[in-house]
Write a protein that holds these residues in place. Structure first.
Motif, PDB file in Angstrom:
ATOM      1  N   MET A 263     -14.425  72.491  45.313  1.00  0.00           N
ATOM      2  CA  MET A 263     -14.900  72.148  46.639  1.00  0.00           C
ATOM      3  C   MET A 263     -16.333  71.615  46.545  1.00  0.00           C
ATOM      4  N   VAL A 264     -16.589  70.460  47.154  1.00  0.00           N
ATOM      5  CA  VAL A 264     -17.891  69.836  47.081  1.00  0.00           C
ATOM      6  C   VAL A 264     -18.847  70.532  48.040  1.00  0.00           C
ATOM      7  N   GLN A 265     -20.019  70.902  47.529  1.00  0.00           N
ATOM      8  CA  GLN A 265     -21.026  71.555  48.351  1.00  0.00           C
ATOM      9  C   GLN A 265     -22.030  70.521  48.811  1.00  0.00           C
ATOM     10  N   HIS A 266     -22.625  70.764  49.975  1.00  0.00           N
ATOM     11  CA  HIS A 266     -23.561  69.807  50.532  1.00  0.00           C
ATOM     12  C   HIS A 266     -24.953  70.409  50.611  1.00  0.00           C
ATOM     13  N   LEU A 267     -25.956  69.533  50.629  1.00  0.00           N
ATOM     14  CA  LEU A 267     -27.334  69.966  50.707  1.00  0.00           C
ATOM     15  C   LEU A 267     -27.658  70.549  52.074  1.00  0.00           C
ATOM     16  N   THR A 268     -28.490  71.564  52.088  1.00  0.00           N
ATOM     17  CA  THR A 268     -29.013  72.086  53.346  1.00  0.00           C
ATOM     18  C   THR A 268     -30.139  71.152  53.791  1.00  0.00           C
ATOM     19  N   THR A 269     -30.560  71.304  55.026  1.00  0.00           N
ATOM     20  CA  THR A 269     -31.668  70.492  55.547  1.00  0.00           C
ATOM     21  C   THR A 269     -32.923  70.700  54.707  1.00  0.00           C
ATOM     22  N   GLU A 270     -33.182  71.946  54.311  1.00  0.00           N
ATOM     23  CA  GLU A 270     -34.355  72.264  53.494  1.00  0.00           C
ATOM     24  C   GLU A 270     -34.258  71.608  52.113  1.00  0.00           C
TER      25      GLU A 270
ATOM     26  N   HIS B  80     -26.191  68.786  45.207  1.00  0.00           N
ATOM     27  CA  HIS B  80     -26.300  70.252  45.229  1.00  0.00           C
ATOM     28  C   HIS B  80     -27.211  70.661  44.083  1.00  0.00           C
ATOM     29  N   ILE B  81     -28.383  71.164  44.419  1.00  0.00           N
ATOM     30  CA  ILE B  81     -29.417  71.412  43.408  1.00  0.00           C
ATOM     31  C   ILE B  81     -28.958  72.400  42.336  1.00  0.00           C
ATOM     32  N   ALA B  82     -28.418  73.549  42.754  1.00  0.00           N
ATOM     33  CA  ALA B  82     -28.020  74.583  41.789  1.00  0.00           C
ATOM     34  C   ALA B  82     -26.961  74.057  40.819  1.00  0.00           C
ATOM     35  N   SER B  83     -25.947  73.376  41.323  1.00  0.00           N
ATOM     36  CA  SER B  83     -24.881  72.839  40.467  1.00  0.00           C
ATOM     37  C   SER B  83     -25.424  71.782  39.517  1.00  0.00           C
ATOM     38  N   PHE B  84     -26.296  70.935  40.038  1.00  0.00           N
ATOM     39  CA  PHE B  84     -26.881  69.885  39.213  1.00  0.00           C
ATOM     40  C   PHE B  84     -27.661  70.484  38.048  1.00  0.00           C
TER      41      PHE B  84
ATOM     42  N   ASN C 139     -17.188  65.683  42.407  1.00  0.00           N
ATOM     43  CA  ASN C 139     -17.712  66.783  41.606  1.00  0.00           C
ATOM     44  C   ASN C 139     -18.674  66.274  40.538  1.00  0.00           C
ATOM     45  N   MET C 140     -18.334  65.173  39.889  1.00  0.00           N
ATOM     46  CA  MET C 140     -19.195  64.622  38.848  1.00  0.00           C
ATOM     47  C   MET C 140     -20.515  64.135  39.421  1.00  0.00           C
ATOM     48  N   LYS C 141     -20.440  63.528  40.608  1.00  0.00           N
ATOM     49  CA  LYS C 141     -21.672  63.067  41.253  1.00  0.00           C
ATOM     50  C   LYS C 141     -22.521  64.278  41.629  1.00  0.00           C
ATOM     51  N   GLN C 142     -21.874  65.288  42.166  1.00  0.00           N
ATOM     52  CA  GLN C 142     -22.572  66.519  42.566  1.00  0.00           C
ATOM     53  C   GLN C 142     -23.252  67.173  41.372  1.00  0.00           C
ATOM     54  N   ASP C 143     -22.589  67.184  40.237  1.00  0.00           N
ATOM     55  CA  ASP C 143     -23.114  67.849  39.047  1.00  0.00           C
ATOM     56  C   ASP C 143     -23.988  66.944  38.176  1.00  0.00           C
ATOM     57  N   GLY C 144     -24.201  65.718  38.643  1.00  0.00           N
ATOM     58  CA  GLY C 144     -25.113  64.829  37.921  1.00  0.00           C
ATOM     59  C   GLY C 144     -24.520  64.150  36.715  1.00  0.00           C
ATOM     60  N   LEU C 145     -23.206  64.194  36.551  1.00  0.00           N
ATOM     61  CA  LEU C 145     -22.615  63.608  35.342  1.00  0.00           C
ATOM     62  C   LEU C 145     -22.596  62.088  35.353  1.00  0.00           C
ATOM     63  N   TYR C 146     -22.766  61.484  36.532  1.00  0.00           N
ATOM     64  CA  TYR C 146     -22.866  60.026  36.553  1.00  0.00           C
ATOM     65  C   TYR C 146     -24.206  59.578  35.992  1.00  0.00           C
ATOM     66  N   ILE C 147     -25.166  60.502  35.925  1.00  0.00           N
ATOM     67  CA  ILE C 147     -26.456  60.190  35.318  1.00  0.00           C
ATOM     68  C   ILE C 147     -26.429  60.581  33.851  1.00  0.00           C
TER      69      ILE C 147
ATOM     70  N   GLU D 214     -19.390  53.925  32.742  1.00  0.00           N
ATOM     71  CA  GLU D 214     -18.218  53.300  32.102  1.00  0.00           C
ATOM     72  C   GLU D 214     -17.327  54.348  31.437  1.00  0.00           C
ATOM     73  N   LEU D 215     -17.946  55.344  30.799  1.00  0.00           N
ATOM     74  CA  LEU D 215     -17.184  56.397  30.130  1.00  0.00           C
ATOM     75  C   LEU D 215     -16.422  57.224  31.148  1.00  0.00           C
ATOM     76  N   VAL D 216     -17.071  57.559  32.252  1.00  0.00           N
ATOM     77  CA  VAL D 216     -16.422  58.321  33.325  1.00  0.00           C
ATOM     78  C   VAL D 216     -15.233  57.538  33.860  1.00  0.00           C
ATOM     79  N   ASP D 217     -15.454  56.262  34.200  1.00  0.00           N
ATOM     80  CA  ASP D 217     -14.378  55.427  34.746  1.00  0.00           C
ATOM     81  C   ASP D 217     -13.232  55.267  33.754  1.00  0.00           C
ATOM     82  N   GLN D 218     -13.577  55.159  32.476  1.00  0.00           N
ATOM     83  CA  GLN D 218     -12.548  55.008  31.434  1.00  0.00           C
ATOM     84  C   GLN D 218     -11.662  56.255  31.368  1.00  0.00           C
ATOM     85  N   LEU D 219     -12.263  57.430  31.483  1.00  0.00           N
ATOM     86  CA  LEU D 219     -11.498  58.668  31.416  1.00  0.00           C
ATOM     87  C   LEU D 219     -10.659  58.903  32.661  1.00  0.00           C
TER      88      LEU D 219
END
Length: 196
Positions: free
Chosen positions: A1-8, A71-75, A176-184, A189-194
């Motif tokens: 489940m994707v978590q979202h940032l709080t206002t803070e 999501h800071i903690a997940s990242f 999930n990958m974006k949330q966890d920073g894996l696109y960075i 290309e590797l992500v899309d390939q998989l």
């Protein structure tokens, strides 16, 4: 489940992006103990765990304008795990280099393969948590190479149902990958390939 940032969190990340040292310190103070414990759990080495934590926060500061954190903690947790993984990969390569006659370029080629294995394991972990239909459709498609019509026949659902579940599975993975920073951390290309 994707978590979202709080206002803070949104406010702190905006300040961080603009080079605010207080925002950086706030993130550090909130998460360093948990992340240090996580690094220690993986390494069982206090000094190495501290080095890994230093590296993670240094990269956070250096790349603050590039990261899209949802999501800071997940990242940060993902960054610690990847830093631990990267450390052991480098140590393994260094040891093998000392005890073999392989050329350096063999190890450079191996880095891409190790990244692929790590990312494949990460994807498998997310797939296991998907709803049953979604998970099965993804596995039939990606692991067994079945076409939509074959999956539909096997599962007793329509072809459109197969395509909808496959689209949903890929969306879950990318979020999930974006949330966890894996696109960075990994080349897109590797992500899309998989996922292709």
């Amino acid at each position: 489940m994707v978590q979202h940032l709080t206002t803070e969190e949104v406010r702190i990340l905006q300040l961080l992006r603009h080079g605010d040292h207080h925002a950086f310190a706030q993130i550090y103070n909130q998460y360093w103990k948990t992340l240090l414990q996580m690094a220690w759990n993986h390494t069982k080495d206090q000094s190495l765990a501290e080095d890994i934590l230093h590296e993670v926060f240094l990269k956070l500061w250096d790349n603050r304008r590039n990261y899209e954190i949802t999501h800071i903690a997940s990242f940060l947790a993902t960054a610690v795990k990847f830093a631990v993984f990267n450390h052991y990969r480098k140590e393994k390569n260094r040891t093998e280099l000392l005890h073999s006659s392989y050329r350096i370029d063999k190890f450079l080629d191996g880095d891409a393969e190790i990244n692929r294995v790590f990312l494949s394991q990460y994807i498998a972990g997310i797939v296991e948590k998907m709803p049953d239909k979604c998970r099965l459709v993804f596995q039939y498609s990606r692991h067994e190479g079945l076409k939509s019509a074959e999956i539909a026949a096997r599962m007793g659902i329509s072809v459109k149902g197969v395509e909808a579940n496959l689209t949903r599975a890929i969306k879950i993975l990318k979020l999930n990958m974006k949330q966890d920073g894996l696109y960075i951390l990994f080349a897109v290309e590797l992500v899309d390939q998989l996922l292709a």
